[in-house]
Motif scaffolding. Sequence first.
Motif, short mmCIF file in Angstrom:
data_model
loop_
_atom_site.label_atom_id
_atom_site.label_comp_id
_atom_site.label_asym_id
_atom_site.label_seq_id
_atom_site.Cartn_x
_atom_site.Cartn_y
_atom_site.Cartn_z
N PHE A 144 -0.70 -30.10 -13.73
CA PHE A 144 -0.83 -30.16 -15.19
C PHE A 144 -1.88 -29.17 -15.69
CE2 PHE A 144 0.07 -34.99 -14.66
CZ PHE A 144 1.37 -34.72 -14.29
N ALA A 145 -3.02 -29.11 -15.00
CA ALA A 145 -4.08 -28.19 -15.40
C ALA A 145 -3.66 -26.74 -15.17
CB ALA A 145 -5.36 -28.50 -14.62
N ALA A 146 -2.98 -26.46 -14.07
CA ALA A 146 -2.53 -25.10 -13.79
C ALA A 146 -1.54 -24.62 -14.84
CB ALA A 146 -1.91 -25.02 -12.40
N GLY A 147 -0.66 -25.51 -15.29
CA GLY A 147 0.29 -25.14 -16.33
C GLY A 147 -0.41 -24.75 -17.62
N GLY A 148 -1.43 -25.51 -17.99
CA GLY A 148 -2.19 -25.18 -19.20
C GLY A 148 -2.98 -23.91 -19.05
N MET A 149 -3.60 -23.70 -17.89
CA MET A 149 -4.41 -22.51 -17.69
C MET A 149 -3.56 -21.24 -17.59
SD MET A 149 -7.59 -23.55 -15.23
CE MET A 149 -6.72 -24.53 -14.04
N LEU A 150 -2.42 -21.33 -16.93
CA LEU A 150 -1.59 -20.14 -16.75
C LEU A 150 -0.93 -19.69 -18.05
CD1 LEU A 150 0.07 -20.90 -13.31
CD2 LEU A 150 -1.69 -19.21 -13.82
N THR A 151 -0.49 -20.65 -18.86
CA THR A 151 0.17 -20.27 -20.12
C THR A 151 -0.81 -20.18 -21.27
OG1 THR A 151 0.69 -22.58 -20.64
CG2 THR A 151 2.34 -21.32 -19.41
N ARG A 152 -2.02 -20.71 -21.11
CA ARG A 152 -3.04 -20.75 -22.16
C ARG A 152 -2.52 -21.42 -23.42
NH1 ARG A 152 -7.62 -18.81 -21.43
NH2 ARG A 152 -8.04 -18.30 -23.60
N ALA A 153 -1.74 -22.50 -23.22
CA ALA A 153 -1.18 -23.24 -24.34
C ALA A 153 -1.02 -24.70 -23.93
CB ALA A 153 0.18 -22.68 -24.73
N LYS A 154 -1.08 -25.59 -24.92
CA LYS A 154 -0.89 -27.01 -24.64
C LYS A 154 0.50 -27.28 -24.09
CE LYS A 154 -4.15 -29.10 -27.82
NZ LYS A 154 -4.36 -30.07 -28.87
N ALA A 155 1.47 -26.52 -24.56
CA ALA A 155 2.84 -26.72 -24.08
C ALA A 155 2.96 -26.45 -22.59
CB ALA A 155 3.80 -25.82 -24.86
N GLY A 156 2.11 -25.59 -22.06
CA GLY A 156 2.11 -25.32 -20.63
C GLY A 156 1.66 -26.51 -19.80
N ALA A 157 0.82 -27.35 -20.37
CA ALA A 157 0.42 -28.58 -19.68
C ALA A 157 1.38 -29.72 -19.99
CB ALA A 157 -1.00 -28.96 -20.09
N ILE A 158 1.96 -29.71 -21.18
CA ILE A 158 2.87 -30.78 -21.58
C ILE A 158 4.18 -30.72 -20.80
CG2 ILE A 158 4.24 -31.66 -23.51
CD1 ILE A 158 1.86 -30.95 -25.32
N ALA A 159 4.66 -29.53 -20.48
CA ALA A 159 5.94 -29.40 -19.76
C ALA A 159 5.92 -30.10 -18.40
CB ALA A 159 6.31 -27.93 -19.62
N PRO A 160 4.94 -29.88 -17.52
CA PRO A 160 4.96 -30.61 -16.26
C PRO A 160 4.67 -32.10 -16.44
CG PRO A 160 3.03 -29.21 -16.34
CD PRO A 160 3.89 -28.86 -17.52
N VAL A 161 3.87 -32.46 -17.44
CA VAL A 161 3.61 -33.88 -17.71
C VAL A 161 4.91 -34.57 -18.09
CG1 VAL A 161 2.46 -35.49 -19.27
CG2 VAL A 161 1.19 -33.56 -18.34
N ALA A 162 5.70 -33.93 -18.94
CA ALA A 162 6.98 -34.53 -19.36
C ALA A 162 7.92 -34.69 -18.16
CB ALA A 162 7.63 -33.67 -20.44
N GLY A 163 8.00 -33.67 -17.31
CA GLY A 163 8.83 -33.78 -16.12
C GLY A 163 8.36 -34.87 -15.18
N TRP A 164 7.05 -34.98 -15.01
CA TRP A 164 6.49 -36.02 -14.15
C TRP A 164 6.79 -37.41 -14.70
CZ3 TRP A 164 3.04 -40.04 -14.22
CH2 TRP A 164 2.55 -40.47 -13.00
N LEU A 165 6.54 -37.59 -15.99
CA LEU A 165 6.76 -38.91 -16.61
C LEU A 165 8.22 -39.34 -16.54
CD1 LEU A 165 4.45 -38.73 -19.75
CD2 LEU A 165 4.21 -40.28 -17.81
N ILE A 166 9.12 -38.44 -16.90
CA ILE A 166 10.55 -38.77 -16.88
C ILE A 166 10.99 -39.15 -15.47
CG2 ILE A 166 12.86 -37.79 -17.14
CD1 ILE A 166 11.71 -36.21 -19.55
#
Length: 131
Positions: free
Chosen positions: A48-70
């Motif tokens: 989750f943190a890597a997604g946010g850091m690599l894309t420098r956007a909240k959506a970058g952290a939200i995308a793996p969180v959504a996949g994990w939760l689902i």
Amino acid sequence: MISTVGRVAAYVGLFVLGCAAGAVGAFAQSAYAPAGLILALGGAGALFAAGGMLTRAKAGAIAPVAGWLITVFYIAAAPRPEGDWVFTGGAGSYVFLLGGSVVGAMLAMQPWGGNASSLLLSGERLPSSGK
């Protein structure tokens, strides 16, 4: 600057990685207790943190969180074909479900992009009461 197509591809890739982390973590957290639980939550949080850091956007952290939760909540709700449940009624399963959700929510709400920084960690002082 990343093009729109590249950004969408990154978000889709992060979503798929979130699904994979959820599926692997669901089985690892009970198979190798307690180290599996720590590894599953740590790996999910790092993704989750890597997604946010690599894309420098909240959506970058939200995308793996959504996949994990689902993925995790689908696995939690559906029994296996043999009639067994993946998540048992033990404390480890609940810590995995609740802990991953809390870690995901915390990391998805971080200011990953722009000039935003934490007020207390940036060296700035809080506004005083007029003194």
